[in-house]
Design a protein around this motif. Structure first.
Motif, PDB file in Angstrom:
ATOM      1  N   ARG A  83       0.842  -1.227   0.000  1.00 14.70           N
ATOM      2  CA  ARG A  83       0.000   0.000   0.000  1.00 14.70           C
ATOM      3  C   ARG A  83       0.868   1.265   0.000  1.00 14.70           C
ATOM      4  NH1 ARG A  83      -2.724  -3.243   3.912  1.00 14.70           N
ATOM      5  NH2 ARG A  83      -4.535  -4.222   2.933  1.00 14.70           N
ATOM      6  N   THR A  84       1.923   1.256   0.802  1.00 15.29           N
ATOM      7  CA  THR A  84       2.805   2.417   0.885  1.00 15.29           C
ATOM      8  C   THR A  84       3.461   2.697  -0.465  1.00 15.29           C
ATOM      9  OG1 THR A  84       3.256   1.910   3.195  1.00 15.29           O
ATOM     10  CG2 THR A  84       4.794   3.388   2.123  1.00 15.29           C
ATOM     11  N   ILE A  85       3.904   1.623  -1.132  1.00 12.96           N
ATOM     12  CA  ILE A  85       4.565   1.764  -2.434  1.00 12.96           C
ATOM     13  C   ILE A  85       3.571   2.238  -3.495  1.00 12.96           C
ATOM     14  CG2 ILE A  85       5.592   0.372  -4.288  1.00 12.96           C
ATOM     15  CD1 ILE A  85       7.125  -1.076  -1.899  1.00 12.96           C
ATOM     16  N   MET A  86       2.342   1.739  -3.419  1.00  8.32           N
ATOM     17  CA  MET A  86       1.311   2.199  -4.366  1.00  8.32           C
ATOM     18  C   MET A  86       1.007   3.686  -4.159  1.00  8.32           C
ATOM     19  SD  MET A  86       0.669  -0.050  -6.542  1.00  8.32           S
ATOM     20  CE  MET A  86      -0.734   0.704  -7.345  1.00  8.32           C
ATOM     21  N   ALA A  87       1.264   4.172  -2.946  1.00  6.02           N
ATOM     22  CA  ALA A  87       1.046   5.599  -2.653  1.00  6.02           C
ATOM     23  C   ALA A  87       2.249   6.445  -3.102  1.00  6.02           C
ATOM     24  CB  ALA A  87       0.790   5.795  -1.165  1.00  6.02           C
ATOM     25  N   GLY A  88       3.242   5.783  -3.731  1.00  2.73           N
ATOM     26  CA  GLY A  88       4.356   6.539  -4.311  1.00  2.73           C
ATOM     27  C   GLY A  88       5.617   6.613  -3.477  1.00  2.73           C
ATOM     28  N   ARG A  89       5.670   5.859  -2.373  1.00  4.54           N
ATOM     29  CA  ARG A  89       6.876   5.898  -1.528  1.00  4.54           C
ATOM     30  C   ARG A  89       7.711   4.642  -1.743  1.00  4.54           C
ATOM     31  NH1 ARG A  89       4.169   7.024   3.597  1.00  4.54           N
ATOM     32  NH2 ARG A  89       6.036   6.292   4.644  1.00  4.54           N
ATOM     33  N   LYS A  90       8.940   4.676  -1.237  1.00  5.95           N
ATOM     34  CA  LYS A  90       9.813   3.491  -1.305  1.00  5.95           C
ATOM     35  C   LYS A  90       9.979   2.937   0.111  1.00  5.95           C
ATOM     36  CE  LYS A  90      12.692   4.886  -5.261  1.00  5.95           C
ATOM     37  NZ  LYS A  90      12.076   4.056  -6.261  1.00  5.95           N
ATOM     38  N   ILE A  91      10.192   1.616   0.196  1.00  5.93           N
ATOM     39  CA  ILE A  91      10.395   0.995   1.521  1.00  5.93           C
ATOM     40  C   ILE A  91      11.600   0.070   1.464  1.00  5.93           C
ATOM     41  CG2 ILE A  91       9.462  -0.670   3.147  1.00  5.93           C
ATOM     42  CD1 ILE A  91       6.951   0.554   3.104  1.00  5.93           C
ATOM     43  N   TYR A  92      12.573   0.331   2.336  1.00  7.76           N
ATOM     44  CA  TYR A  92      13.744  -0.537   2.445  1.00  7.76           C
ATOM     45  C   TYR A  92      13.852  -1.018   3.886  1.00  7.76           C
ATOM     46  CZ  TYR A  92      15.105   1.812  -1.917  1.00  7.76           C
ATOM     47  OH  TYR A  92      15.133   2.322  -3.187  1.00  7.76           O
ATOM     48  N   ALA A  93      14.148  -2.310   4.054  1.00  9.70           N
ATOM     49  CA  ALA A  93      14.349  -2.845   5.409  1.00  9.70           C
ATOM     50  C   ALA A  93      15.437  -2.028   6.094  1.00  9.70           C
ATOM     51  CB  ALA A  93      14.760  -4.311   5.335  1.00  9.70           C
ATOM     52  N   PRO A  94      15.190  -1.563   7.350  1.00 11.60           N
ATOM     53  CA  PRO A  94      16.139  -0.677   8.019  1.00 11.60           C
ATOM     54  C   PRO A  94      17.559  -1.235   8.105  1.00 11.60           C
ATOM     55  CG  PRO A  94      14.238  -1.177   9.439  1.00 11.60           C
ATOM     56  CD  PRO A  94      14.014  -1.852   8.132  1.00 11.60           C
ATOM     57  N   GLU A  95      17.687  -2.558   8.325  1.00  7.91           N
ATOM     58  CA  GLU A  95      19.040  -3.122   8.477  1.00  7.91           C
ATOM     59  C   GLU A  95      19.869  -2.988   7.198  1.00  7.91           C
ATOM     60  OE1 GLU A  95      16.327  -6.559   9.573  1.00  7.91           O
ATOM     61  OE2 GLU A  95      15.904  -4.576   8.770  1.00  7.91           O
ATOM     62  N   LEU A  96      19.173  -2.872   6.048  1.00 11.43           N
ATOM     63  CA  LEU A  96      19.884  -2.745   4.777  1.00 11.43           C
ATOM     64  C   LEU A  96      20.560  -1.402   4.623  1.00 11.43           C
ATOM     65  CD1 LEU A  96      17.239  -4.448   2.636  1.00 11.43           C
ATOM     66  CD2 LEU A  96      19.627  -5.037   2.634  1.00 11.43           C
ATOM     67  N   VAL A  97      19.914  -0.388   5.110  1.00  7.39           N
ATOM     68  CA  VAL A  97      20.468   0.958   4.966  1.00  7.39           C
ATOM     69  C   VAL A  97      21.801   1.033   5.705  1.00  7.39           C
ATOM     70  CG1 VAL A  97      20.039   3.405   5.311  1.00  7.39           C
ATOM     71  CG2 VAL A  97      18.147   1.890   4.722  1.00  7.39           C
ATOM     72  N   ASP A  98      21.860   0.441   6.910  1.00  6.88           N
ATOM     73  CA  ASP A  98      23.124   0.413   7.665  1.00  6.88           C
ATOM     74  C   ASP A  98      24.186  -0.386   6.910  1.00  6.88           C
ATOM     75  OD1 ASP A  98      21.783   1.759   9.616  1.00  6.88           O
ATOM     76  OD2 ASP A  98      21.361  -0.010  10.827  1.00  6.88           O
ATOM     77  N   ILE A  99      23.787  -1.560   6.412  1.00 15.05           N
ATOM     78  CA  ILE A  99      24.737  -2.437   5.709  1.00 15.05           C
ATOM     79  C   ILE A  99      25.286  -1.733   4.474  1.00 15.05           C
ATOM     80  CG2 ILE A  99      24.850  -4.518   4.274  1.00 15.05           C
ATOM     81  CD1 ILE A  99      22.950  -5.818   6.322  1.00 15.05           C
ATOM     82  N   ALA A 100      24.419  -1.049   3.746  1.00 11.05           N
ATOM     83  CA  ALA A 100      24.834  -0.396   2.495  1.00 11.05           C
ATOM     84  C   ALA A 100      25.946   0.607   2.751  1.00 11.05           C
ATOM     85  CB  ALA A 100      23.647   0.282   1.847  1.00 11.05           C
ATOM     86  N   TYR A 101      25.852   1.325   3.866  1.00 11.40           N
ATOM     87  CA  TYR A 101      26.875   2.335   4.125  1.00 11.40           C
ATOM     88  C   TYR A 101      28.133   1.740   4.749  1.00 11.40           C
ATOM     89  CZ  TYR A 101      23.410   5.581   2.584  1.00 11.40           C
ATOM     90  OH  TYR A 101      22.489   6.228   1.802  1.00 11.40           O
ATOM     91  N   ASP A 102      27.984   0.580   5.397  1.00 12.23           N
ATOM     92  CA  ASP A 102      29.154  -0.059   6.017  1.00 12.23           C
ATOM     93  C   ASP A 102      29.931  -0.914   5.023  1.00 12.23           C
ATOM     94  OD1 ASP A 102      28.353   1.032   8.306  1.00 12.23           O
ATOM     95  OD2 ASP A 102      27.534  -0.777   9.200  1.00 12.23           O
ATOM     96  N   ASN A 103      29.299  -1.278   3.918  1.00 18.01           N
ATOM     97  CA  ASN A 103      29.866  -2.308   3.056  1.00 18.01           C
ATOM     98  C   ASN A 103      29.988  -1.904   1.595  1.00 18.01           C
ATOM     99  OD1 ASN A 103      30.457  -4.704   4.587  1.00 18.01           O
ATOM    100  ND2 ASN A 103      28.290  -4.789   5.046  1.00 18.01           N
ATOM    101  N   GLU A 104      30.663  -0.833   1.326  1.00 17.80           N
ATOM    102  CA  GLU A 104      30.884  -0.460  -0.070  1.00 17.80           C
ATOM    103  C   GLU A 104      31.877  -1.451  -0.682  1.00 17.80           C
ATOM    104  OE1 GLU A 104      29.538   2.251  -1.867  1.00 17.80           O
ATOM    105  OE2 GLU A 104      28.157   2.343  -0.174  1.00 17.80           O
ATOM    106  N   ASN A 105      31.652  -1.824  -1.929  1.00 22.95           N
ATOM    107  CA  ASN A 105      32.572  -2.714  -2.631  1.00 22.95           C
ATOM    108  C   ASN A 105      33.920  -1.999  -2.816  1.00 22.95           C
ATOM    109  OD1 ASN A 105      33.990  -4.251  -4.456  1.00 22.95           O
ATOM    110  ND2 ASN A 105      32.354  -4.395  -5.950  1.00 22.95           N
ATOM    111  N   PRO A 106      35.021  -2.553  -2.250  1.00 20.86           N
ATOM    112  CA  PRO A 106      36.313  -1.845  -2.299  1.00 20.86           C
ATOM    113  C   PRO A 106      37.045  -1.996  -3.634  1.00 20.86           C
ATOM    114  CG  PRO A 106      36.571  -3.917  -1.147  1.00 20.86           C
ATOM    115  CD  PRO A 106      35.108  -3.806  -1.505  1.00 20.86           C
ATOM    116  N   LEU A 107      36.571  -2.890  -4.514  1.00 25.73           N
ATOM    117  CA  LEU A 107      37.318  -3.159  -5.747  1.00 25.73           C
ATOM    118  C   LEU A 107      36.995  -2.162  -6.848  1.00 25.73           C
ATOM    119  CD1 LEU A 107      37.194  -7.063  -6.064  1.00 25.73           C
ATOM    120  CD2 LEU A 107      38.666  -5.641  -4.647  1.00 25.73           C
ATOM    121  N   THR A 108      38.004  -1.848  -7.654  1.00 24.90           N
ATOM    122  CA  THR A 108      37.780  -1.011  -8.831  1.00 24.90           C
ATOM    123  C   THR A 108      37.041  -1.855  -9.872  1.00 24.90           C
ATOM    124  OG1 THR A 108      39.819  -1.729  -9.902  1.00 24.90           O
ATOM    125  CG2 THR A 108      39.973   0.204  -8.445  1.00 24.90           C
ATOM    126  N   GLU A 109      36.602  -1.202 -10.946  1.00 29.07           N
ATOM    127  CA  GLU A 109      35.878  -1.933 -11.996  1.00 29.07           C
ATOM    128  C   GLU A 109      36.753  -3.040 -12.589  1.00 29.07           C
ATOM    129  OE1 GLU A 109      33.473  -1.031 -16.121  1.00 29.07           O
ATOM    130  OE2 GLU A 109      33.842   0.625 -14.742  1.00 29.07           O
TER     131      GLU A 109
END
Length: 199
Positions: A114-140
């Motif tokens: 329902r929230t997404i149909m109303a135009g918002r995005k939803i991400y599990a909170p634990e993912l947001v922390d992981i995303a910032y803690d775990n950037e891929n260190p390798l170059t292309e």
């Protein structure tokens, strides 16, 4: 009525999710897929509002399917067991509207729809922390090298494919092991996969 397609390779879970969402008065499950390929066909045939997609499925992963549907009007919710930075990053680049974990309470899914149909995005909170803690260190280029290692290529084959010398490949491998804090190629592949960084 919110029209939904579910893509999930575990039959029991696919059935349970379908039943759960069909109980909601404002939702209707119009199709169920067991892999990413089936999901794409169902989305094109039924034009649903939302497609709920697992990641690790046969034939085509949920992320591959989401990338193909990037410009489609159907909104994508990734529903997975894996809270991995690389997966989350790919999902965001594929413009998915939601990324939820399977161990969330069941009512969260209907609310997320329902929230997404109303135009918002939803991400599990634990993912947001992981995303910032775990950037891929390798170059292309280092990423290309580890991908080829994972595909079973040896140093000489990697050198030929990337048009570089074997010595340069060995240098890349050394840097990759160092950056991933592992001692050999097998561990490097395992670490890279565990983080969800393989494309």
């Amino acid at each position: 009525m919110i029209r939904i397609i579910i893509a999930e390779d575990q039959q029991m879970l696919l059935g349970a999710l379908g039943s759960l969402l069909d109980l909601e008065e404002d939702m209707e499950v119009v199709g169920k897929a067991r892999d990413g390929k089936e999901a794409l066909a169902l989305v094109r045939n039924h034009q649903p509002d939302i497609c709920i997609m697992d990641i690790e499925m046969p034939f085509k992963s949920g992320l591959d399917a989401a990338e193909e549907l990037k410009d489609h009007s159907c909104k994508i919710i990734v529903l997975t067991t894996f809270a991995r930075a690389g997966y989350f990053e790919r999902a965001r680049k594929a413009m998915v509207s939601g990324y939820l974990l399977k161990d969330s309470p069941s009512e969260d899914l209907a609310n997320a729809v329902r929230t997404i149909m109303a135009g918002r995005k939803i991400y599990a909170p634990e993912l947001v922390d992981i995303a910032y803690d775990n950037e891929n260190p390798l170059t292309e280029r280092e990423g290309q090298v580890i991908q080829l290692i994972a595909n079973g290529k040896n140093t000489k084959e990697i050198a030929n494919q990337l048009s570089i010398t074997s010595g340069t490949v060995r240098n890349y491998v050394s840097v990759i092991l160092d950056k991933l804090d592992v001692t050999n190629r097998i561990e490097a592949i395992a670490r890279f996969k565990e983080k969800g960084w393989f494309k």
